[in-house]
Design an enzyme around this catalytic site. Structure first.
Site, PDB file in Angstrom:
ATOM      1  CE  LYS A  91      -4.386   1.021  -0.012  1.00 46.36           C
ATOM      2  NZ  LYS A  91      -5.498   0.283  -0.639  1.00 46.36           N
TER       3      LYS A  91
ATOM      4  CG  ASP B  90      -7.374   3.284  -1.036  1.00 47.57           C
ATOM      5  OD1 ASP B  90      -7.937   2.183  -1.021  1.00 47.57           O
ATOM      6  OD2 ASP B  90      -7.395   4.050  -0.048  1.00 47.57           O
TER       7      ASP B  90
HETATM    8  P1  NDP Z   1     -13.088   7.571  -2.920  1.00 55.78           P
HETATM    9  O1  NDP Z   1     -12.032   8.567  -2.631  1.00 55.78           O
HETATM   10  O2  NDP Z   1     -13.565   7.398  -4.306  1.00 55.78           O
HETATM   11  O3  NDP Z   1     -14.373   7.839  -1.989  1.00 55.78           O
HETATM   12  C1  NDP Z   1     -14.288   7.840  -0.604  1.00 55.78           C
HETATM   13  C2  NDP Z   1     -15.623   8.290  -0.064  1.00 55.78           C
HETATM   14  O4  NDP Z   1     -15.604   8.182   1.347  1.00 55.78           O
HETATM   15  C3  NDP Z   1     -15.937   9.731  -0.388  1.00 55.78           C
HETATM   16  O5  NDP Z   1     -17.319   9.878  -0.503  1.00 55.78           O
HETATM   17  C4  NDP Z   1     -15.416  10.479   0.837  1.00 55.78           C
HETATM   18  O6  NDP Z   1     -16.095  11.704   1.090  1.00 55.78           O
HETATM   19  C5  NDP Z   1     -15.717   9.485   1.934  1.00 55.78           C
HETATM   20  N1  NDP Z   1     -14.714   9.587   3.004  1.00 55.78           N
HETATM   21  C6  NDP Z   1     -13.371   9.435   2.889  1.00 55.78           C
HETATM   22  N2  NDP Z   1     -12.780   9.633   4.070  1.00 55.78           N
HETATM   23  C7  NDP Z   1     -13.768   9.915   4.935  1.00 55.78           C
HETATM   24  C8  NDP Z   1     -13.804  10.213   6.312  1.00 55.78           C
HETATM   25  N3  NDP Z   1     -12.676  10.247   7.033  1.00 55.78           N
HETATM   26  N4  NDP Z   1     -15.021  10.448   6.878  1.00 55.78           N
HETATM   27  C9  NDP Z   1     -16.159  10.397   6.140  1.00 55.78           C
HETATM   28  N5  NDP Z   1     -16.183  10.123   4.836  1.00 55.78           N
HETATM   29  C10 NDP Z   1     -15.011   9.890   4.247  1.00 55.78           C
HETATM   30  O7  NDP Z   1     -12.531   6.182  -2.325  1.00 55.78           O
HETATM   31  P2  NDP Z   1     -12.961   4.719  -2.707  1.00 55.78           P
HETATM   32  O8  NDP Z   1     -14.423   4.649  -2.924  1.00 55.78           O
HETATM   33  O9  NDP Z   1     -12.045   4.214  -3.733  1.00 55.78           O
HETATM   34  O10 NDP Z   1     -12.582   3.949  -1.352  1.00 55.78           O
HETATM   35  C11 NDP Z   1     -13.503   3.820  -0.272  1.00 55.78           C
HETATM   36  C12 NDP Z   1     -13.037   2.706   0.643  1.00 55.78           C
HETATM   37  O11 NDP Z   1     -12.941   1.482  -0.117  1.00 55.78           O
HETATM   38  C13 NDP Z   1     -11.655   2.880   1.268  1.00 55.78           C
HETATM   39  O12 NDP Z   1     -11.632   2.262   2.534  1.00 55.78           O
HETATM   40  C14 NDP Z   1     -10.745   2.101   0.318  1.00 55.78           C
HETATM   41  O13 NDP Z   1      -9.530   1.696   0.949  1.00 55.78           O
HETATM   42  C15 NDP Z   1     -11.643   0.918   0.004  1.00 55.78           C
HETATM   43  N6  NDP Z   1     -11.306   0.193  -1.211  1.00 55.78           N
HETATM   44  C16 NDP Z   1     -11.312   0.807  -2.437  1.00 55.78           C
HETATM   45  C17 NDP Z   1     -11.045   0.090  -3.574  1.00 55.78           C
HETATM   46  C18 NDP Z   1     -11.137   0.680  -4.941  1.00 55.78           C
HETATM   47  O14 NDP Z   1     -11.054  -0.076  -5.913  1.00 55.78           O
HETATM   48  N7  NDP Z   1     -11.340   1.988  -5.085  1.00 55.78           N
HETATM   49  C19 NDP Z   1     -10.660  -1.338  -3.497  1.00 55.78           C
HETATM   50  C20 NDP Z   1     -10.772  -1.908  -2.177  1.00 55.78           C
HETATM   51  C21 NDP Z   1     -11.051  -1.144  -1.096  1.00 55.78           C
HETATM   52  P3  NDP Z   1     -15.775  13.045   0.218  1.00 55.78           P
HETATM   53  O15 NDP Z   1     -16.521  12.853  -1.069  1.00 55.78           O
HETATM   54  O16 NDP Z   1     -16.295  14.155   1.048  1.00 55.78           O
HETATM   55  O17 NDP Z   1     -14.299  13.066   0.043  1.00 55.78           O
END
Ligand code: NDP
Length: 451
Positions: free
Chosen positions: A126, A166
């Site tokens: 990571k 991510d």
């Molecule tokens: P994105 O950046 O696309 O979206 C993240 C979302 O979560 C956004 O809506 C963001 O809000 C919100 N968010 C992030 N941090 C916080 C926080 N501290 N408090 C509240 N809301 C928060 O990320 P992904 O969708 O790619 O990833 C989401 C999760 O999935 C993570 O845990 C990641 O590690 C996991 N993951 C992702 C993969 C992928 O293929 N993308 C694969 C496997 C796991 P805002 O819009 O306001 O920023």
């Protein structure tokens, strides 16, 4: 003192608060595999646990870049190469102000098991930076990505370490990172996954994690003899890549996702969320969810400042199935109780470790079908590996072919975990099943490869 307690004590001695999430992830695995360690002494003799909880190496570097006002900005970059017993290091890059070494160690550690569960030849890693892409212009993001890659390129390669996206790293960032890598090395090779399709990306990589989460849940509900998701109310948190595509697949199969969240607040739209609008707000305009109510005034928006203390309102919405897809520890034991009291039948982790340890144990003790992240969100990395395979063979697979392979992979992961849980006397416990199955695969490879 048993092996599990001994190892946890050793790890925690002399460590800092930054490592709290890392310990949380490690403890969960150690408690799951303790019976295996007590029974099979090879793992102790080969010091597998000690070796598995220590990353092979951690790179930490300074990233200096010029903002649009020609002011020098300084961030910290990292790559944690955790374990490559099964294949090249593989795992995403996170750009978020909260990023530190402890968070990346937690994510890298989880990635080892997740990648092992896919059955594909990939190790765990990571990386990322405390850089915040929010509010930055495209040029600023590009300049940061170039500066970040200037350092990162020394440590990666298609057979060495293949990063992906991510939180905060989507197609735009991967494109800039890939462009810089190409410039530095003069080599067009599959060193990053999640690339846009027109220069080497795989179809369906964008959808893969969210779709995979739903494929996994469908299989789990079927295996556990529960009703399918069709026609059921579902709650989803997040509004990023994983959440949007989980919502999309839920709608495609006839379920009714009624919520989404971002870092500023929660939307509850009882008639089902308007996905097109969500995509416009989050993917095109990159604005807060609050604007959702401009188009749909009947939907409820709760800003973070109005959340009841210690409770997330999204988990207080009655639902059949819940999908935490935002970030780590976003669902605590009070949220778990709210879901249980409201009759929630299944919880699937789309985000990495979104549920606290206590929330997980509450779900398990109340017989809620619970799908842990390292299994349920493995669809993203699986399609990333498909992207590597396409790049290596200079081929292109159709959307249908990737989707079919993804669905098979998620079904296989789910079935293997269920079987492992049964074999080890913890039937229905997908947490222990995933940890034991993933651990065995990596540990057996480590033993076979020697020290
Ligand atoms: P994105 O950046 O696309 O979206 C993240 C979302 O979560 C956004 O809506 C963001 O809000 C919100 N968010 C992030 N941090 C916080 C926080 N501290 N408090 C509240 N809301 C928060 O990320 P992904 O969708 O790619 O990833 C989401 C999760 O999935 C993570 O845990 C990641 O590690 C996991 N993951 C992702 C993969 C992928 O293929 N993308 C694969 C496997 C796991 P805002 O819009 O306001 O920023």
């Amino acid at each position: 003192m048993g092996i599990a307690e001994e190892e946890i004590k050793r790890l925690k001695s002399g460590n800092c608060a930054e490592n709290a999430v890392f310990f949380q992830a490690v403890e969960e695995v150690i408690y799951s595999i303790a019976p295996l360690l007590e029974k099979d002494h090879r793992y102790k003799r080969h010091a597998i646990l000690e070796r598995l909880v220590a990353p092979d190496r951690i790179f930490k570097f300074t990233v200096t870049w010029l903002d649009d006002n020609n002011i020098i900005q300084v961030n910290t970059g990292y790559r944690v190469q955790f374990n490559n017993a099964l294949g090249p290091y593989k795992g995403g890059l996170r750009f978020h102000p909260s990023v530190n070494e402890g968070i990346l160690k937690f994510l890298g550690f989880e990635q080892i098991f997740k990648n092992a569960l896919t059955g594909l030849p990939i190790g765990g890693a990571k990386g990322g930076s405390d850089f915040n892409p929010k509010g930055k212009s495209d040029f600023e993001v590009m300049k940061f990505c170039s500066a970040f890659m200037m350092e990162l390129h020394k440590y990666i390669g298609p057979r060495i370490d293949v990063p992906a996206g991510d939180i905060g790293v989507g197609g735009r960032e991967i494109g800039y990172l890939f462009g810089e890598y190409k410039k530095i090395t003069s080599s067009f090779e599959g060193v990053l996954t999640g690339k846009p399709f027109f220069f080497g990306g795989s179809l369906m990589r964008t959808e893969a994690t969210g779709y995979g989460v739903i494929y996994f849940t469908q299989t789990m509900l079927d295996l556990e003899g529960k009703e399918s998701l069709e026609g059921k109310i579902c709650t989803v948190s997040g509004a990023g890549n994983v959440a949007l595509h989980a919502i999309e697949k839920l709608q495609q199969i006839g379920a009714i996702p009624v919520s989404c969240t971002d870092s500023k607040g929660t939307i509850y739209d009882a008639r089902g969320v308007d996905l097109e609008l969500l995509k416009e707000l989050k993917l095109q305009r990159r604005v807060s969810l609050e604007e959702y109510t401009n188009t749909h005034p009947e939907a409820e928006y709760t800003p973070v400042e109005e959340y009841p203390e210690g409770v997330h309102p999204v988990w207080d919405i009655p639902c059949y199935a819940a999908f935490p897809c935002a970030t780590q520890n976003e669902l605590n034991d009070i949220d778990a109780q709210n879901l249980i009291v409201n009759g929630c039948v299944s919880v699937t982790e789309g985000a990495n470790m979104p549920s606290t340890t206590k929330a997980v144990s509450d779900f398990l003790s109340h017989k809620v079908c619970f799908a842990p992240a390292k299994a349920a969100n493995a669809g993203g990395v699986a399609v990333s590996e498909f992207e590597m395979a396409q790049n290596a063979s200079m081929s292109r697979w159709s959307f249908e072919k990737v989707d079919e392979k993804l669905k098979n992979t998620m079904q296989e992961i789910c079935k293997r975990i269920a079987l492992t849980a049964r074999d080890y006397g913890v039937e229905g416990n997908y947490v222990d099943g995933a940890n034991i199955a993933g651990f065995k695969k990596v540990a057996d490879a480590m033993i076979a490869e020697g020290i």
